[in-house]
Scaffold this motif. Sequence first.
Motif, short mmCIF file in Angstrom:
data_model
loop_
_atom_site.label_atom_id
_atom_site.label_comp_id
_atom_site.label_asym_id
_atom_site.label_seq_id
_atom_site.Cartn_x
_atom_site.Cartn_y
_atom_site.Cartn_z
N ALA A 174 0.87 -1.18 0.00
CA ALA A 174 0.00 0.00 0.00
C ALA A 174 0.90 1.23 0.00
O ALA A 174 2.13 1.10 0.07
CB ALA A 174 -0.93 -0.01 1.21
N ASP A 175 0.32 2.40 -0.09
CA ASP A 175 1.12 3.62 -0.11
C ASP A 175 1.71 3.85 1.28
O ASP A 175 0.97 4.13 2.23
CB ASP A 175 0.24 4.81 -0.51
N PRO A 176 3.04 3.72 1.44
CA PRO A 176 3.65 3.85 2.77
C PRO A 176 3.53 5.26 3.36
O PRO A 176 3.70 5.44 4.56
CB PRO A 176 5.12 3.48 2.53
N ARG A 177 3.23 6.24 2.51
CA ARG A 177 3.08 7.61 3.01
C ARG A 177 1.76 7.82 3.75
O ARG A 177 1.63 8.74 4.56
CB ARG A 177 3.19 8.61 1.85
N THR A 178 0.78 6.96 3.46
CA THR A 178 -0.53 7.12 4.09
C THR A 178 -0.96 5.91 4.90
O THR A 178 -1.89 6.00 5.70
CB THR A 178 -1.60 7.39 3.01
N ASP A 179 -0.30 4.77 4.68
CA ASP A 179 -0.69 3.55 5.37
C ASP A 179 0.51 2.99 6.15
O ASP A 179 1.44 2.43 5.56
CB ASP A 179 -1.18 2.51 4.35
N PRO A 180 0.52 3.13 7.47
CA PRO A 180 1.67 2.67 8.27
C PRO A 180 1.86 1.16 8.25
O PRO A 180 2.94 0.66 8.60
CB PRO A 180 1.33 3.15 9.69
N SER A 181 0.84 0.40 7.81
CA SER A 181 0.97 -1.05 7.77
C SER A 181 1.54 -1.53 6.44
O SER A 181 1.71 -2.74 6.23
CB SER A 181 -0.39 -1.71 8.00
N ALA A 182 1.84 -0.61 5.53
CA ALA A 182 2.36 -1.00 4.22
C ALA A 182 3.69 -1.74 4.37
O ALA A 182 4.55 -1.33 5.14
CB ALA A 182 2.54 0.24 3.34
N ARG A 183 3.85 -2.82 3.62
CA ARG A 183 5.07 -3.61 3.68
C ARG A 183 5.74 -3.64 2.32
O ARG A 183 5.08 -3.60 1.27
CB ARG A 183 4.78 -5.03 4.16
N LEU A 184 7.05 -3.71 2.32
CA LEU A 184 7.81 -3.81 1.08
C LEU A 184 7.71 -5.23 0.53
O LEU A 184 7.96 -6.19 1.23
CB LEU A 184 9.28 -3.46 1.34
N VAL A 185 7.32 -5.34 -0.73
CA VAL A 185 7.24 -6.66 -1.39
C VAL A 185 8.62 -6.94 -1.99
O VAL A 185 9.09 -6.22 -2.86
CB VAL A 185 6.17 -6.66 -2.50
N ARG A 186 9.26 -7.98 -1.52
CA ARG A 186 10.65 -8.25 -1.90
C ARG A 186 10.79 -8.93 -3.26
O ARG A 186 11.74 -8.65 -3.99
CB ARG A 186 11.32 -9.12 -0.83
N GLU A 187 9.87 -9.82 -3.61
CA GLU A 187 10.03 -10.57 -4.85
C GLU A 187 8.68 -10.82 -5.49
O GLU A 187 7.70 -11.15 -4.81
CB GLU A 187 10.75 -11.90 -4.57
N ILE A 188 8.63 -10.66 -6.80
CA ILE A 188 7.39 -10.83 -7.54
C ILE A 188 7.65 -11.76 -8.73
O ILE A 188 8.57 -11.53 -9.52
CB ILE A 188 6.84 -9.47 -8.03
N HIS A 189 6.83 -12.80 -8.83
CA HIS A 189 6.92 -13.73 -9.95
C HIS A 189 5.80 -13.49 -10.97
O HIS A 189 5.97 -13.79 -12.14
CB HIS A 189 6.84 -15.18 -9.46
N ASP A 190 4.68 -12.97 -10.50
CA ASP A 190 3.52 -12.76 -11.36
C ASP A 190 3.09 -11.30 -11.21
O ASP A 190 2.50 -10.92 -10.19
CB ASP A 190 2.39 -13.70 -10.95
N VAL A 191 3.38 -10.49 -12.22
CA VAL A 191 3.08 -9.06 -12.14
C VAL A 191 1.58 -8.81 -12.04
O VAL A 191 1.13 -7.98 -11.24
CB VAL A 191 3.68 -8.30 -13.34
N GLU A 192 0.80 -9.52 -12.85
CA GLU A 192 -0.65 -9.30 -12.83
C GLU A 192 -1.23 -9.59 -11.46
O GLU A 192 -2.07 -8.84 -10.95
CB GLU A 192 -1.31 -10.18 -13.89
#
Length: 364
Positions: A174-192
């Motif tokens: 989520a947008d880390p500037r507005t949502d404190p629970s936002a987490r960084l997604v480290r790896e993505i295999h399926d963009v869609e």
Amino acid sequence: MSLTVIKLGSSVVVDDHGLLRTDLLAALCATVAGRHAEGERFVLVSSGAIARGIQQLGLPSRPTAIDALQAASAVGQGRLFRSWDDLFAAEGLIAAQVLLTLYDLGDREAFVNARRTLAKLVDMGTVPIINENDTTTTEEISFGDNDLLAAQVAMMQGADRLVLLTSTDGLFSADPRTDPSARLVREIHDVEAALTENDVGTTTSSLGTGGMRSKALAADMAAAAGIPTVVASGLRPEALARVLAGEDEGTRFVAGEARWSSFKLWLRYAKPARGTIEVDDGARRALSRDDTSLLPVGVVGVTGDFKVGDAVDVRHGDELVAKGISGYASGALRRVMGERTEQVREVFPRAPAEAVHRDRLVVL
């Protein structure tokens, strides 16, 4: 010799006032120079020309009119490249300015020429600095943003990886500037799936275009060519160093084997479609399952005004089935659509059997 395409967003190149982040860019150039000395090669896609022009012209905000954007680009582009040239010269490297438009990649001959020129510049040890030629481009021939341009350059050059540097640490849930629970997604295999599962928006800085969604789409484009992508912070120089060293930094978009040939990648992503061919159920099944050509008999509708050799979308209802190079002009295809080959030859004796030949077709 590995090749990395690095794209720097406007928020990395300039601050909120349009002033160049000289110290930051100098550190990034030093990182690139260090890897260059070890035999790696780089192409940079740099945003910031319009932002620099806005600052130089004293405009209160980013213009919306095309002519004003072009004027800002004309003022800012030379200044931006001069800065890159000076920064790389300080590291003992030669920068080369390359300005591209969508036409340069949409035309096959121009595409091949651009690919050869870039390859020669890289072979000669220079660092090409690429930007869209905003001074002459229009909405119709624009890439839209430099994320997509960077992905196309990476595919064109067969790069080993694509690095998109932005003002955040990567793609967040989520947008880390507005949502404190936002987490960084480290790896993505399926963009869609990632776009669906995470709140990935198009929020941008006041001086730039694009957003995290465009970066995800650029990564998906690169993945089609077997090129992995990393989205990371350009505001921390050590982040780029970690990415180039293969360390865990930012969001990594994993790419498998290349799905298409160089020609089909060009057709899918670089050549704009000039019209649409509607097909029936049988043609859709044959294209999707059997790797066949599209024949006039399977065509039920033609939209747009296109010539022989233009790219067209092939649709079945709302579904985009394929994209290909048309063997017919739109008017001629309207005359023979739904007809079998022997009937087509009665109207056009020298017409090709295929509306779109399978060798000039990419199934989506």
